[in-house]
Design a protein around this motif. Structure first.
Motif, mmCIF file in Angstrom:
data_model
loop_
_atom_site.group_PDB
_atom_site.id
_atom_site.type_symbol
_atom_site.label_atom_id
_atom_site.label_comp_id
_atom_site.label_asym_id
_atom_site.label_seq_id
_atom_site.Cartn_x
_atom_site.Cartn_y
_atom_site.Cartn_z
ATOM 1 N N MET A 1 48.481 54.957 29.496
ATOM 2 C CA MET A 1 49.969 53.920 28.401
ATOM 3 C C MET A 1 50.024 52.164 28.450
ATOM 4 O O MET A 1 48.886 52.314 29.967
ATOM 5 C CB MET A 1 50.957 54.933 28.667
ATOM 6 C CG MET A 1 51.613 55.888 28.315
ATOM 7 S SD MET A 1 51.842 55.761 26.343
ATOM 8 C CE MET A 1 53.498 55.508 26.597
ATOM 9 N N ARG A 2 50.277 51.044 28.354
ATOM 10 C CA ARG A 2 50.301 50.698 28.145
ATOM 11 C C ARG A 2 51.253 50.105 29.234
ATOM 12 O O ARG A 2 52.149 50.677 29.442
ATOM 13 C CB ARG A 2 50.779 49.411 27.046
ATOM 14 C CG ARG A 2 50.918 48.013 27.102
ATOM 15 C CD ARG A 2 51.203 47.090 25.912
ATOM 16 N NE ARG A 2 51.620 45.737 26.189
ATOM 17 C CZ ARG A 2 50.650 44.820 26.169
ATOM 18 N NH1 ARG A 2 50.120 45.116 26.275
ATOM 19 N NH2 ARG A 2 51.430 43.278 26.359
ATOM 20 N N MET A 3 50.808 49.634 30.205
ATOM 21 C CA MET A 3 51.689 49.135 31.850
ATOM 22 C C MET A 3 51.521 47.876 32.356
ATOM 23 O O MET A 3 50.274 47.506 32.191
ATOM 24 C CB MET A 3 50.723 50.384 32.613
ATOM 25 C CG MET A 3 51.423 50.726 33.370
ATOM 26 S SD MET A 3 50.167 52.105 34.412
ATOM 27 C CE MET A 3 50.158 53.693 34.026
ATOM 28 N N LYS A 4 52.242 48.080 33.211
ATOM 29 C CA LYS A 4 52.240 46.554 33.536
ATOM 30 C C LYS A 4 52.251 46.088 35.531
ATOM 31 O O LYS A 4 51.180 46.056 36.006
ATOM 32 C CB LYS A 4 53.486 44.956 33.342
ATOM 33 C CG LYS A 4 52.260 44.541 32.045
ATOM 34 C CD LYS A 4 52.093 43.812 31.366
ATOM 35 C CE LYS A 4 51.683 43.276 30.739
ATOM 36 N NZ LYS A 4 50.551 42.165 30.072
ATOM 37 N N ARG B 1 57.751 33.169 39.309
ATOM 38 C CA ARG B 1 56.953 33.685 40.130
ATOM 39 C C ARG B 1 56.007 34.264 40.561
ATOM 40 O O ARG B 1 57.651 34.550 41.812
ATOM 41 C CB ARG B 1 56.148 32.475 40.320
ATOM 42 C CG ARG B 1 55.790 31.325 39.324
ATOM 43 C CD ARG B 1 56.057 29.535 39.717
ATOM 44 N NE ARG B 1 55.223 29.060 39.354
ATOM 45 C CZ ARG B 1 55.093 27.618 39.210
ATOM 46 N NH1 ARG B 1 55.241 27.319 40.305
ATOM 47 N NH2 ARG B 1 54.599 26.431 38.319
ATOM 48 N N MET B 2 55.408 35.512 40.628
ATOM 49 C CA MET B 2 55.312 36.604 41.751
ATOM 50 C C MET B 2 54.004 36.112 42.744
ATOM 51 O O MET B 2 54.926 36.791 43.765
ATOM 52 C CB MET B 2 54.816 38.280 41.214
ATOM 53 C CG MET B 2 55.395 38.474 39.843
ATOM 54 S SD MET B 2 54.784 39.382 38.903
ATOM 55 C CE MET B 2 55.608 40.736 39.077
ATOM 56 N N PHE B 3 53.668 35.243 42.927
ATOM 57 C CA PHE B 3 52.422 34.997 43.440
ATOM 58 C C PHE B 3 51.915 33.931 43.196
ATOM 59 O O PHE B 3 51.410 33.931 42.032
ATOM 60 C CB PHE B 3 51.668 35.922 44.910
ATOM 61 C CG PHE B 3 50.255 36.711 43.573
ATOM 62 C CD1 PHE B 3 49.299 36.187 43.448
ATOM 63 C CD2 PHE B 3 50.649 37.779 43.200
ATOM 64 C CE1 PHE B 3 48.140 36.935 42.809
ATOM 65 C CE2 PHE B 3 50.002 38.064 41.980
ATOM 66 C CZ PHE B 3 48.916 37.717 42.361
ATOM 67 N N CYS C 1 63.389 45.346 31.908
ATOM 68 C CA CYS C 1 61.998 45.747 31.465
ATOM 69 C C CYS C 1 60.900 43.588 31.942
ATOM 70 O O CYS C 1 62.745 43.068 31.495
ATOM 71 C CB CYS C 1 61.620 45.818 30.518
ATOM 72 S SG CYS C 1 62.173 47.779 29.985
ATOM 73 N N PHE C 2 60.001 43.986 32.782
ATOM 74 C CA PHE C 2 59.593 42.598 32.257
ATOM 75 C C PHE C 2 57.748 42.690 32.437
ATOM 76 O O PHE C 2 57.309 43.814 32.295
ATOM 77 C CB PHE C 2 59.547 42.236 33.524
ATOM 78 C CG PHE C 2 59.054 43.129 34.581
ATOM 79 C CD1 PHE C 2 57.979 42.578 35.172
ATOM 80 C CD2 PHE C 2 59.833 43.331 35.198
ATOM 81 C CE1 PHE C 2 56.731 43.413 36.328
ATOM 82 C CE2 PHE C 2 59.281 44.246 36.507
ATOM 83 C CZ PHE C 2 58.218 44.612 36.822
ATOM 84 N N VAL D 1 53.418 35.386 36.875
ATOM 85 C CA VAL D 1 54.294 35.222 36.917
ATOM 86 C C VAL D 1 55.362 36.619 35.831
ATOM 87 O O VAL D 1 54.385 37.229 35.169
ATOM 88 C CB VAL D 1 54.547 34.113 35.925
ATOM 89 C CG1 VAL D 1 54.711 33.083 36.282
ATOM 90 C CG2 VAL D 1 54.098 34.305 34.151
ATOM 91 N N ARG D 2 56.582 37.048 36.500
ATOM 92 C CA ARG D 2 56.700 37.680 35.754
ATOM 93 C C ARG D 2 58.174 37.216 34.761
ATOM 94 O O ARG D 2 58.496 36.566 34.827
ATOM 95 C CB ARG D 2 57.562 39.428 36.136
ATOM 96 C CG ARG D 2 58.598 38.381 37.187
ATOM 97 C CD ARG D 2 59.267 39.782 37.224
ATOM 98 N NE ARG D 2 60.073 40.412 38.582
ATOM 99 C CZ ARG D 2 60.566 41.101 39.809
ATOM 100 N NH1 ARG D 2 59.749 41.779 39.529
ATOM 101 N NH2 ARG D 2 60.545 40.867 40.456
#
Lengths: 279, 312, 336
Positions: free
Chosen positions: A241-244, C65-67, C246-247, C261-262
């Motif tokens: 599935m599309r996943m992040k 920013r995540m890292f 959701c991101f 980044v998210r």
């Protein structure tokens, strides 16, 4: 501060071109810091998030087996941004690896049973981890008969050719290789995977079937397995599935209430039938 | 209202159309909501008054191929004309039901007028709006709280309407491009400060784009990932690029229905930019969008004898 | 812990005291919107309504920013983003928003995968609530297991009882903020509780509690054909929803340095689920609307034991086409 999203650094050691069209390559990578292995204990069927810094991250199933120590292998089809960047990379380059994520093939349940692997195209990649695990000297005795049916559209689309040769030579497995359509050099079998499955006709008795491949192949394989008498709980597959994020937060890989990244990617057909047809 | 319902009823009963897109009473005071009517007996829910702020034409391309009727104010009907010009709809398949528009209520303006007090009940009576809340009540005239787009509206009669219900209000109350004049009187720094303040409010929910009848691209440039044109962060330059390019894509096509401003949950208002482009197009090409549907789009034609060298 | 009491006129003094050791945020009217703003002595509070933007933004920003990384294809250094560790006290949090954090905790603080970015912000923040005596027109917290004077997720609850606040310390962190206030009488407590009853009675009820079970069997129901039809497919509802989380994850890079980044993302967008292959499990607006409703009222209850809606009414107010979640709840509730 710890950070779930920072990948481990890993270096590409080897790149193997798998297909004639050059669109699938296998990457062998090793962690820069060997101590990472302490926390990276994976099982067949799990996946990892691979990073190309500056491009992004993509979830890729681990195609090597935990019985192969010291490295990880990923077979990757060139498709999106990250996989394309990986295809343009060279041995020696640095990537990021986060994981292992997801559930795994139910190895314990498979012990003492006959196994039938049915794969199409690059769908062999996630199954290869389990096949290698099962065929490993240390584990082979725990499983009964092993049947592998593998096919691709054309000879050029077959992946892991060097491995397929080894499987053909093994006496303790039954291996059926097929292509939808051969070429002038092809002397092997021609025919679609679901049809070959019917020809082989494995008995459902004390057997588990594991399948992965293009959706259309899976559809007919499932039908044919049922015709052969397999119950949905005896059929195992692995989904994409599309996943992040890979860790159940970003909210996009769900099928009904199940998250493919956490609850999957491995599902029995019985579980799939209880999920909405939205994948 | 009765007339509107009768028209809808007859169209559906006579099998002339498959679907009528209209307004129904909404769930909050002074709100209406789009309704999709397929059966003659459901025509009773249709309403039209100064709360009918949505541009319903934006739904039409979703039903391309069906025989459609749409309840349209002047601006909404202009959007239909642009859809026809851009070959997004088949003229034989769309019936425009022109409604007598006096302008719609600008909810932001009304809220400002009431110092943000919550409205818990309201009635409309002609040009009069009666609103009340917790321990207060006020009576206002519609012209005091018109949506800014309606204040400068030049086309209250729906162009191309097959059916016209009643008389629309006469003319605009404000100079159409006063907003642009005001903006042009500012220094470049002041103007940039104004636009930056707008961009900074944006949360990238794309309500403006989704509500806009002109934004029907199958894949918007902001969503494109290979190559990626715009980042998704809250970096002001990313947000600015989205809004500025969107405005440019609408040059010569925007009918100033105000759907973008009305839809924005954060109060982003870039009408000044759209109006500036509208005036430029009018001055340079003598063109006003949406008055009719024949002829080419003003900014997407090519002529071998174009007087400018760069294009050859 | 026993109820405390604070004269209203002494509130600025208390906030001032907090601000000596922490950053204090409180609702203020800016640009015709009520939102959290840094509090300074003399600042005017706007406690008449909930903030326009949801509380989640403090913990899960629209873009984060995540890292960071520097280097090239051969060598790269990865480093965490320095988290702001400044202690923060948020005053005037409404019980619905506090509950939204308790729900988000189930996602971001799950034991197997703890989201450290979220956790750091949660740990440095103390939430001081303000009970709702007058629900707004779109409020419906009591229909989704909330309460106008609810305490879940809060460290302290203030209740406006007229000339004074009844102050309930709820956690150790809360006690540290208000421990020195004088104890309130039983009469103050009775007044606060009467106000809570009144507020509860003012709110209409919608049958949300039946949805989790009911929706299990409604994936293929025709109701979705109707509910989604007017939806424009924007994310105004999701972005202003205090529980939608959701991101998307992307890299923002220059040649040798960049960030992962998210950014907020939404299931209402078609690209949300688009596979690289071109396959998309949710191509239609109907499927996407169904996902949003199912996630809140069925999937989240299945996975996390609660409806992922706190009844704040923001989506009702912001929807450009007046899709009203309360009507959706009622409609589903009426399905036989």
């Amino acid at each position: 501060m710890s950070n779930l999203y920072i990948p481990h650094k890993a270096r590409i050691k080897e790149i193997i071109t798998e297909t004639a069209a050059n669109d699938v390559k296998t990457f062998r990578v090793v962690f820069e810091d060997e101590s990472v292995w302490d926390s990276f204990q994976y099982r067949p069927g799990q996946f990892a998030e691979l990073s190309v810094f500056g491009v992004g991250e993509a979830p890729i199933s681990i195609t090597s087996s935990p019985t192969q120590k010291g490295y990880l292998e990923f077979s990757i089809k060139k498709a999106g941004e990250v996989t394309t960047a990986l295809h343009y990379s060279a041995p020696g380059e640095l990537i990021g690896v986060r994981g292992p994520y997801g559930n795994h093939f139910p190895v314990e349940i498979m012990e003492g049973k006959h196994l039938v692997f049915i794969a199409g195209g690059i769908g062999l990649a996630p199954l290869r981890s389990l096949i290698t695990y099962v065929l490993d000297d240390e584990h082979r005795g725990k499983f009964r008969d092993v049947t592998i049916i593998y096919g691709a559209r054309s000879p050029g689309d077959l992946v892991f050719k060097w491995e397929l040769e080894k499987w053909e030579k093994r006496e303790d497995i039954r291996f059926y290789l097929t292509v939808d359509r051969g070429d002038e050099t092809w002397t092997g079998r021609e025919g679609f995977v679901p049809a070959v499955l019917m020809e082989v006709g494995p008995s459902p008795e004390n057997t588990i079937a594991i399948t992965c491949g293009p959706p259309i192949m899976i559809k007919f394989v499932l039908q044919n397995l049922e015709k052969l008498g397999f119950s949905p709980s005896q059929i195992v597959t692995t989904l994409e599935m599309r996943m992040k994020c890979g860790v159940g937060k970003c909210g996009r890989c769900n099928i009904g209430p199940r998250y493919v990244c956490k609850d999957g990617p491995v599902f029995t057909y019985e579980q799939l039938r209880q999920m909405p047809q939205e994948y | 209202m009765e007339e509107l319902r009768r028209v809808i009823r007859e169209m559906l009963a006579g099998g002339k159309v498959d679907l009528v897109i209209a307004y129904a009473k909404g769930s909050l005071p002074l709100r209406s909501t789009p309704v999709f009517i397929r059966n003659a007996e459901d025509a009773e829910c249709a309403v039209f008054d100064a709360t009918c702020e949505n541009n319903l034409s934006t739904y039409l391309p979703r039903y391309a191929g069906k025989r459609l009727a749409v309840v349209a104010k002047g601006c909404d009907a202009r959007s239909v004309q642009e859809y026809l010009r851009e070959r997004q709809l088949d003229p034989g398949n769309v019936v425009v039901i022109g409604v007598p528009c006096q302008g719609v209520i600008g909810r932001d303006r009304l809220s400002r007028r009431l110092s943000g007090k919550e409205i818990t009940g309201a009635e409309m009576d002609g040009d009069t709006v009666r609103v009340r809340g917790d321990g207060w009540e006020e009576t206002l005239q519609l012209f005091e709280v018109l949506h800014p787009s309606c204040e400068t509206c030049e086309v209250k009669e729906a162009p191309g309407a097959a059916i016209k219900l009643g008389e629309a209000a006469a003319a605009q109350v404000a100079e159409p491009f006063a907003l642009v004049d005001d903006m042009e009187r500012l220094t470049p720094d002041e103007r940039w400060a104004y636009f930056t303040a707008q961009f900074e409010k944006c949360i990238r929910c794309y309500a403006c784009r989704q509500a806009c009848p002109g934004c029907y691209c199958k894949e918007c440039f902001v969503d494109r990932s290979a190559p990626r044109w715009v980042g998704g962060t809250d970096d002001p330059s990313d947000t600015a690029i989205f809004h500025i390019i969107r405005a440019l894509h609408l040059a010569g096509r925007c009918v100033d229905c105000g759907a973008c401003v009305k839809a924005c949950p954060m109060g982003v208002d870039l009408r000044a930019l759209n109006k500036k482009l509208e005036r430029d197009v009018r001055e340079l090409f003598g063109f006003t969008a949406g008055l009719e549907h024949e002829g080419k789009q003003v900014l997407s034609t090519f002529r071998a004898d174009d007087p400018n060298d760069f294009i050859k | 812990m026993a109820v405390k009491i604070l004269q209203k006129k002494d509130l600025p003094c208390l906030l001032g005291k907090w601000s000596q050791s922490a950053r204090v945020l409180a609702p203020a009217r800016q640009d015709e919107m009520t939102n959290l703003a840094p509090w300074e002595p003399g600042a005017e509070l706007d406690l008449g309504r909930n903030t326009w933007k949801p509380l989640k933004e403090l913990f899960f920003p629209r873009s984060e920013r995540m890292f960071a990384y520097t280097g090239d294809r051969m060598n790269a250094e990865l480093s965490p983003i320095d988290q702001d560790h400044e202690q923060t006290v948020v005053f005037g949090v409404r019980p619905c928003d506090a509950r939204s954090l308790a729900l988000l905790d189930r996602v971001f603080l799950d034991e197997r995968f703890t989201d450290d970015l979220y956790k750091a912000k949660r740990e440095r923040t103390v939430l001081v609530g303000l009970g709702c005596n007058k629900p707004l027109r779109s409020c419906f917290c009591t229909s989704v297991a909330g309460d106008p004077h609810g305490t879940e997720g809060l460290d302290v609850l203030f209740v406006d009882t007229g000339d004074e606040y009844a102050v309930y310390p709820l956690t150790g962190r809360g006690e540290a903020l208000v421990g020195e206030l004088p104890e309130g009488s039983g009469e103050v407590e009775a007044r606060a509780s009467a106000l809570a009853d009144l507020a509860r009675d003012m709110m209409p009820r919608y049958p949300a509690e039946v949805l989790p079970d009911k929706l299990t069997h409604m994936f293929e129901h025709e109701i979705w054909d109707r509910i989604h039809e007017k939806c424009l497919g924007c994310a105004a509802c999701a972005y202003l929803c205090p529980t939608c989380h959701c991101f998307d994850v992307t890299d923002e890079a220059k040649t040798t340095e960049g960030h992962r980044v998210r950014n907020w993302d939404s299931c209402m967008f078609p690209l949300f689920t688009l596979h690289t292959s071109g396959h998309n499990p949710r191509t239609s607006g109907k499927q996407r609307m169904r996902q949003r409703i199912m996630h809140k009222f069925n999937y989240f209850p299945v996975n996390s034991g609660a409806i992922a809606c706190v009844g704040c009414g923001r989506c009702v107010e912001v929807c450009p086409v007046n899709t009203d979640i309360r009507e959706v709840i009622s409609e589903i509730g009426e399905v036989k």
